[in-house]
Design a protein around this motif. Structure first.
Motif, mmCIF file in Angstrom:
data_model
loop_
_atom_site.group_PDB
_atom_site.id
_atom_site.type_symbol
_atom_site.label_atom_id
_atom_site.label_comp_id
_atom_site.label_asym_id
_atom_site.label_seq_id
_atom_site.Cartn_x
_atom_site.Cartn_y
_atom_site.Cartn_z
ATOM 1 N N GLN A 1 0.640 -1.212 -0.491
ATOM 2 C CA GLN A 1 0.090 0.067 -0.362
ATOM 3 C C GLN A 1 0.773 1.212 0.066
ATOM 4 O OE1 GLN A 1 -2.260 -0.047 3.032
ATOM 5 N NE2 GLN A 1 -3.450 -2.012 2.630
ATOM 6 N N SER A 2 1.978 1.720 -0.167
ATOM 7 C CA SER A 2 3.409 2.570 -0.105
ATOM 8 C C SER A 2 4.421 1.237 -0.794
ATOM 9 C CB SER A 2 3.452 2.463 1.204
ATOM 10 O OG SER A 2 3.779 1.799 1.760
ATOM 11 N N LYS A 3 5.289 2.922 -0.959
ATOM 12 C CA LYS A 3 6.313 2.176 -1.854
ATOM 13 C C LYS A 3 7.408 2.026 -1.142
ATOM 14 C CE LYS A 3 6.053 3.992 -6.206
ATOM 15 N NZ LYS A 3 6.306 3.245 -6.739
ATOM 16 N N GLN B 1 6.194 -0.608 1.842
ATOM 17 C CA GLN B 1 6.172 -1.514 2.029
ATOM 18 C C GLN B 1 7.186 -2.106 0.539
ATOM 19 O OE1 GLN B 1 2.172 -2.159 1.996
ATOM 20 N NE2 GLN B 1 2.142 -1.142 4.308
ATOM 21 N N GLU B 2 6.777 -1.658 -0.248
ATOM 22 C CA GLU B 2 6.777 -2.325 -1.804
ATOM 23 C C GLU B 2 8.356 -2.626 -2.098
ATOM 24 O OE1 GLU B 2 7.600 -1.439 -6.716
ATOM 25 O OE2 GLU B 2 6.713 -0.224 -5.338
ATOM 26 N N SER B 3 9.184 -1.489 -1.134
ATOM 27 C CA SER B 3 10.796 -1.889 -1.002
ATOM 28 C C SER B 3 11.480 -2.757 0.259
ATOM 29 C CB SER B 3 10.934 -0.553 -1.387
ATOM 30 O OG SER B 3 12.480 -0.372 -0.280
ATOM 31 N N LEU B 4 10.179 -3.107 1.085
ATOM 32 C CA LEU B 4 10.841 -3.689 2.296
ATOM 33 C C LEU B 4 10.412 -5.038 0.875
ATOM 34 C CD1 LEU B 4 10.805 -4.717 4.935
ATOM 35 C CD2 LEU B 4 8.553 -4.426 5.483
ATOM 36 N N PHE B 5 9.132 -5.837 0.908
ATOM 37 C CA PHE B 5 9.045 -6.751 0.426
ATOM 38 C C PHE B 5 10.000 -7.191 -0.985
ATOM 39 C CE2 PHE B 5 4.825 -6.124 1.604
ATOM 40 C CZ PHE B 5 4.584 -7.017 2.792
ATOM 41 N N GLU B 6 10.687 -6.424 -1.812
ATOM 42 C CA GLU B 6 11.608 -6.813 -2.607
ATOM 43 C C GLU B 6 13.002 -7.150 -2.129
ATOM 44 O OE1 GLU B 6 12.037 -3.491 -5.958
ATOM 45 O OE2 GLU B 6 9.941 -3.731 -5.856
#
Length: 69
Positions: free
Chosen positions: A9-11, A13-18
């Motif tokens: 739901q945010s950049k 979070q996206e970065s963390l999952f990557e």
């Protein structure tokens, strides 16, 4: 094995999952594509809203069958 689809739901979070996937050596792919056209989704939502507001119409099985003929 199954596939997980994560919707950050945010950049951040996206970065963390990557980063997590890379750290665990888990292959992943990134896509910005949406499975459905936003205009189509809007029509479906409008139809659902119309039914809630009593604007829908019920038809019998015979009426439905006649549509195919």
């Amino acid at each position: 094995m199954s596939t997980l689809i994560i919707h950050p739901q945010s950049k951040e979070q996206e970065s963390l999952f990557e980063q997590l996937a890379k750290a665990l050596n888990v292959p992943f792919e990134k896509s910005n594509e949406r499975p459905y056209d936003p205009g189509f989704i809007k029509k479906i939502e409008q139809g659902r809203e119309d039914v809630k507001n009593g604007l829908g119409r019920k038809i019998t099985l015979q009426e439905l069958d006649n549509l195919w003929k």
